[in-house]
Design an enzyme around this catalytic site. Structure first.
Site, mmCIF file in Angstrom:
data_model
loop_
_atom_site.group_PDB
_atom_site.id
_atom_site.type_symbol
_atom_site.label_atom_id
_atom_site.label_comp_id
_atom_site.label_asym_id
_atom_site.label_seq_id
_atom_site.Cartn_x
_atom_site.Cartn_y
_atom_site.Cartn_z
ATOM 1 N N GLU A 275 -10.226 -11.495 -7.111
ATOM 2 C CA GLU A 275 -9.806 -11.464 -5.740
ATOM 3 C C GLU A 275 -9.667 -10.298 -5.131
ATOM 4 O O GLU A 275 -8.616 -9.850 -4.709
ATOM 5 C CB GLU A 275 -8.553 -12.115 -5.917
ATOM 6 N N PRO A 276 -10.794 -9.455 -4.690
ATOM 7 C CA PRO A 276 -10.770 -8.289 -4.042
ATOM 8 C C PRO A 276 -10.191 -8.267 -2.598
ATOM 9 O O PRO A 276 -10.827 -9.431 -2.008
ATOM 10 C CB PRO A 276 -12.093 -7.756 -4.125
ATOM 11 N N ARG A 314 1.443 0.392 7.451
ATOM 12 C CA ARG A 314 1.301 0.830 6.122
ATOM 13 C C ARG A 314 1.832 2.278 6.041
ATOM 14 O O ARG A 314 2.482 2.445 4.850
ATOM 15 C CB ARG A 314 -0.236 0.774 5.680
ATOM 16 N N TYR A 318 4.846 2.017 3.222
ATOM 17 C CA TYR A 318 4.284 2.813 1.863
ATOM 18 C C TYR A 318 4.072 4.150 1.994
ATOM 19 O O TYR A 318 3.612 4.720 0.972
ATOM 20 C CB TYR A 318 2.974 2.072 1.430
ATOM 21 N N CYS A 350 10.465 3.109 18.815
ATOM 22 C CA CYS A 350 11.798 4.083 18.778
ATOM 23 C C CYS A 350 12.249 3.916 17.139
ATOM 24 O O CYS A 350 13.417 3.613 16.824
ATOM 25 C CB CYS A 350 12.866 3.312 19.569
HETATM 26 N N1 LLP Z 1 -4.672 -11.275 -5.718
HETATM 27 C C1 LLP Z 1 -3.279 -11.343 -5.641
HETATM 28 C C2 LLP Z 1 -2.829 -12.455 -6.321
HETATM 29 C C3 LLP Z 1 -2.668 -10.276 -4.787
HETATM 30 O O1 LLP Z 1 -1.353 -10.511 -4.675
HETATM 31 C C4 LLP Z 1 -3.262 -9.433 -3.957
HETATM 32 C C5 LLP Z 1 -2.737 -8.544 -3.398
HETATM 33 C C6 LLP Z 1 -4.825 -9.440 -4.225
HETATM 34 C C7 LLP Z 1 -5.455 -10.443 -4.918
HETATM 35 C C8 LLP Z 1 -5.640 -8.382 -3.285
HETATM 36 O O2 LLP Z 1 -5.321 -7.290 -3.908
HETATM 37 P P1 LLP Z 1 -6.131 -5.956 -3.230
HETATM 38 O O3 LLP Z 1 -7.715 -6.113 -3.983
HETATM 39 O O4 LLP Z 1 -6.288 -6.069 -1.686
HETATM 40 O O5 LLP Z 1 -5.735 -4.908 -3.603
HETATM 41 N N2 LLP Z 1 0.211 -4.899 2.067
HETATM 42 C C9 LLP Z 1 -0.162 -3.784 0.940
HETATM 43 C C10 LLP Z 1 -0.912 -4.682 -0.195
HETATM 44 C C11 LLP Z 1 -0.281 -5.879 -0.761
HETATM 45 C C12 LLP Z 1 -1.090 -6.414 -1.772
HETATM 46 C C13 LLP Z 1 -0.691 -7.930 -2.238
HETATM 47 N N3 LLP Z 1 -1.424 -8.494 -2.881
HETATM 48 C C14 LLP Z 1 -0.715 -2.644 1.318
HETATM 49 O O6 LLP Z 1 -0.973 -2.668 2.607
HETATM 50 O O7 LLP Z 1 -1.033 -1.573 0.570
#
Ligand code: LLP
Length: 428
Positions: A275-276, A314, A318, A350
């Site tokens: 799940e990328p 972001r 973070y 602001c």
């Molecule tokens: N699968 C599941 C169950 C997840 O919760 C996530 C991300 C992914 C796949 C995808 O992960 P990725 O490959 O994109 O790292 N808003 C945050 C990131 C939150 C990620 C939440 N879950 C940011 O901007 O860094």
């Protein structure tokens, strides 16, 4: 590698000069590159050659219909976490049999929609959810395919707000309860356990936590099979990081990640789901912005941009690093470090937190100059808000020498008309 490169003194997305997009669409605006999305998908896909792997793009990273359609054409499936994302994925032409539904709080309505669509599987996150899913499936006379999202209690060594695989996180079923949960699924008439699911966090830059979690899951699959459960696939989640700051981060390549998974799986006869999100979309998008003002304080310089934390949250949320570069190619006189100044890049909202970068070495910019905030294709537009009554900004997709608006700029009228004045406040 992405397709945002300088050419003839200006930054291009593929064969389109970003200043042409700014002139036509105005700023701020998200700009995505089709070729980069395709390239990232293909590189990731190739890393699993020889394995029975389904890649389900994490729609939460970027849910624009045009982006999803681009990936659907590459053969991507989708990982969705809400009825809204499910609808978007189906509308973009991602086949239901390539859609997995994750998330800790699915509602019965969302379950019904996903069952009607015939999705591949539900990644179930709690025992309470299992009971509800069984009841919903029963009411529809259907069998719901489920994987249990397990919490392996592994530290992903990433930002605390995007770490999900520790026992204290809200995600997944605690390791010690997993066997009991599969036994319960076997008792429930309208559920079928088809797999095991794990996702330990996002923006991981080291393979070790992945490997630790995946090894635990492989052992679990072996155990569950001896207990009589027909586990056909493992969903390994997403989370592979990208180089936001190439000088500071060197995440493993998709190839190394794939090789590690191949090794950990060994001769376990199991298909896999990945799940990328960020890896596919992150570096395929930039936030194109203009500098409004330069402001000098006692000992620093602020570059005030027209983009703000409501457009890209972001950095505020973070403390995330995003590279910021001017659209006009800096002159190379004085070498790499030549002619650099230090500036705080901030937005008009602001709040002091509305800061994209602090004391960032940059080539000098002046009001009216265009710049891009890089690596903004994932968790950018999807996390935007209208804070400070700033309308949602547009998104543009580039393909070769073509570009198109794939989400138009929200008008202030549209933004405000969502409010409703109750009758007792209405004008006479
Ligand atoms: N699968 C599941 C169950 C997840 O919760 C996530 C991300 C992914 C796949 C995808 O992960 P990725 O490959 O994109 O790292 N808003 C945050 C990131 C939150 C990620 C939440 N879950 C940011 O901007 O860094």
């Amino acid at each position: 590698m992405d397709h945002f490169q300088y050419r003839d003194g200006s930054l291009y997305a593929e064969d389109v000069n970003l200043s042409d997009i700014a002139a036509e669409v105005s700023t701020p605006v998200y700009v995505y590159s089709s070729a980069t999305l395709q390239r990232h998908f293909r590189v990731f896909n190739e890393a699993f050659e020889g394995l029975d792997a389904l890649i389900c793009f994490a729609v939460k990273a970027n849910s624009n219909q045009a982006v999803l359609k681009t990936l659907a054409k590459e053969g991507s499936g989708a990982d969705v976490v809400s009825g809204g994302e499910l609808k978007r994925a189906l509308l973009a032409g991602i086949p239901a049999e390539k859609i997995v539904f994750s998330g800790v709080g699915k509602t019965p309505d969302e379950m019904r929609d996903a069952l009607s669509a015939n999705i591949k599987q539900f990644n179930v996150e709690s025992e309470a959810e299992l009971e509800v899913l069984n009841a919903v499936a029963k009411s529809m006379n259907m069998i719901a395919p489920v994987s249990v999202r397990v919490n392996p209690d592994v530290d992903a060594k990433t930002h605390a707000k995007i770490s999900t695989g520790k026992a204290e996180n809200k995600f997944g079923i605690p390791w010690v309860r997993v066997s009991r949960v599969y036994a319960r699924i076997a008792e429930l008439s309208n559920l079928n356990a088809v797999g095991v699911d794990v996702h330990i966090g996002s923006q991981l830059t080291d393979l070790k936590p992945f490997e630790a979690a995946f090894r635990k899951v492989v052992d679990l699959v072996i155990n569950l099979r001896t207990q009589g459960h027909d586990i056909q696939h493992i969903d390994l989640g997403g989370g592979l990081g990208i180089p936001y700051d190439p000088d500071a981060e060197t995440p493993p390549s998709p190839g190394a990640y794939g090789a590690m998974i191949n090794k950990v799986l060994g001769d376990l006869d199991c298909s896999i789901i990945l799940e990328p999100g960020r890896l596919i979309a992150g570096n395929a998008g930039v936030l194109l912005t203009s500098m409004l003002y330069e402001k000098e304080s006692e000992n620093k310089v602020f570059y005030i941009l027209d983009a703000a934390m409501n457009d890209l949250s972001r950095p505020a949320m973070y403390d995330a690093y995003h590279d910021i570069i001017p659209v006009k190619e800096p002159s190379q006189t004085g070498g790499e470090q030549g002619n650099k100044v230090s500036a705080d890049f901030v937005g008009p909202v602001c709040e002091t937190g509305d800061t994209f970068a602090k004391a960032r070495p940059t080539s000098p910019m002046t009001a009216g100059d265009l710049a891009v905030i890089k690596s903004a294709g994932a968790y950018g537009a999807v996390m935007a808000s209208t804070y400070n009554s700033r309308a949602l900004i547009p998104e543009v997709l580039v393909s070769g020498d073509k570009f198109a608006i794939i989400r138009k700029r929200q008008s202030l009228e549209d933004l405000i008309k969502l409010d409703q004045v109750p009758y007792w406040l209405a004008d006479e």
